[in-house]
Design a protein around this motif. Structure first.
Motif, short mmCIF file in Angstrom:
data_model
loop_
_atom_site.label_atom_id
_atom_site.label_comp_id
_atom_site.label_asym_id
_atom_site.label_seq_id
_atom_site.Cartn_x
_atom_site.Cartn_y
_atom_site.Cartn_z
N SER A 19 82.07 39.45 17.99
CA SER A 19 81.39 39.18 19.26
C SER A 19 80.90 40.48 19.89
O SER A 19 81.18 41.58 19.39
CB SER A 19 82.36 38.48 20.22
OG SER A 19 83.37 39.40 20.65
N TRP A 20 80.19 40.32 20.99
CA TRP A 20 79.68 41.51 21.68
C TRP A 20 80.82 42.42 22.15
O TRP A 20 80.75 43.63 21.96
CB TRP A 20 78.79 41.07 22.85
CG TRP A 20 78.47 42.17 23.80
CD1 TRP A 20 78.93 42.31 25.07
CD2 TRP A 20 77.61 43.28 23.56
NE1 TRP A 20 78.41 43.45 25.64
CE2 TRP A 20 77.60 44.06 24.75
CE3 TRP A 20 76.85 43.70 22.46
CZ2 TRP A 20 76.84 45.22 24.85
CZ3 TRP A 20 76.11 44.86 22.59
CH2 TRP A 20 76.11 45.60 23.76
N THR A 30 85.53 41.00 19.62
CA THR A 30 86.45 40.02 19.07
C THR A 30 86.00 39.65 17.67
O THR A 30 84.81 39.45 17.43
CB THR A 30 86.48 38.76 19.94
OG1 THR A 30 86.88 39.12 21.27
CG2 THR A 30 87.45 37.73 19.38
N THR A 73 74.76 32.52 20.06
CA THR A 73 76.01 31.77 20.27
C THR A 73 77.06 32.12 19.23
O THR A 73 76.76 32.32 18.04
CB THR A 73 75.78 30.25 20.24
OG1 THR A 73 75.50 29.85 18.90
CG2 THR A 73 74.64 29.84 21.15
N TRP A 74 78.31 32.16 19.68
CA TRP A 74 79.44 32.39 18.79
C TRP A 74 79.57 31.25 17.79
O TRP A 74 79.85 31.48 16.61
CB TRP A 74 80.70 32.53 19.62
CG TRP A 74 81.95 32.78 18.84
CD1 TRP A 74 82.98 31.91 18.65
CD2 TRP A 74 82.32 33.98 18.15
NE1 TRP A 74 83.97 32.49 17.88
CE2 TRP A 74 83.60 33.76 17.57
CE3 TRP A 74 81.70 35.21 17.97
CZ2 TRP A 74 84.25 34.74 16.84
CZ3 TRP A 74 82.36 36.19 17.23
CH2 TRP A 74 83.61 35.95 16.67
N TYR A 117 74.69 39.83 21.62
CA TYR A 117 74.67 38.80 20.59
C TYR A 117 75.86 38.96 19.65
O TYR A 117 76.14 40.06 19.18
CB TYR A 117 73.41 38.91 19.75
CG TYR A 117 72.18 38.29 20.35
CD1 TYR A 117 71.75 38.64 21.62
CD2 TYR A 117 71.43 37.37 19.62
CE1 TYR A 117 70.60 38.07 22.16
CE2 TYR A 117 70.28 36.80 20.16
CZ TYR A 117 69.87 37.16 21.42
OH TYR A 117 68.74 36.61 21.95
N PRO A 118 76.51 37.87 19.31
CA PRO A 118 77.49 37.93 18.23
C PRO A 118 76.78 38.04 16.88
O PRO A 118 75.62 37.64 16.75
CB PRO A 118 78.25 36.61 18.33
CG PRO A 118 77.33 35.69 19.05
CD PRO A 118 76.46 36.53 19.92
#
Length: 123
Positions: free
Chosen positions: A52-53, A56, A100-101, A32-33
């Protein structure tokens, strides 16, 4: 029951640093982000940073170069290192987790929110 608990806020002077933490419990968030948002009095909640995972990162322009987001996915922990704080950084800071990002950078449709931790920066 999923809980996100932020900590680390407080009253500091301009130029000081703070490190916020967010610990999630109740389930695992592998993949998960995660993100941070903030809301100053009388304003809408705004995006601060997301990770992010794979790691990033994305930052709001207002905090680039001063704030650093990081995570320990194995322990469901998210951090926000805030340096060179300014009075305009004063706000309640919220942790956000979603699959979701898009959600963790927009704040729209975020599945999990913390209750926030207050950061006050005096001039």
């Amino acid at each position: 029951q999923v809980q996100l608990v932020e900590s680390g806020g407080g009253l500091v002077q301009a130029g000081d640093s703070l490190r916020l933490s967010c610990v999630a419990s109740g389930r695992t968030f592998l993949g998960y982000p995660m993100g941070w948002f903030r809301q100053a009095p009388g304003t809408e909640r705004e995006f601060v940073a997301a990770i992010s995972w794979p790691g990033t990162t994305n930052y709001a322009d207002s905090v680039k170069g001063r704030f650093t987001i990081s995570r320990d996915s194995a322990n469901n922990t998210l951090w926000l290192q805030m340096n060179a704080l300014k009075p305009e950084d004063t706000a309640v800071y919220y942790c956000a987790i979603d699959r979701t990002w898009r959600a963790v950078v927009s704040g729209v449709g975020v599945e999990y929110w913390g209750k926030g931790t207050l950061v006050t920066v005096s001039s």
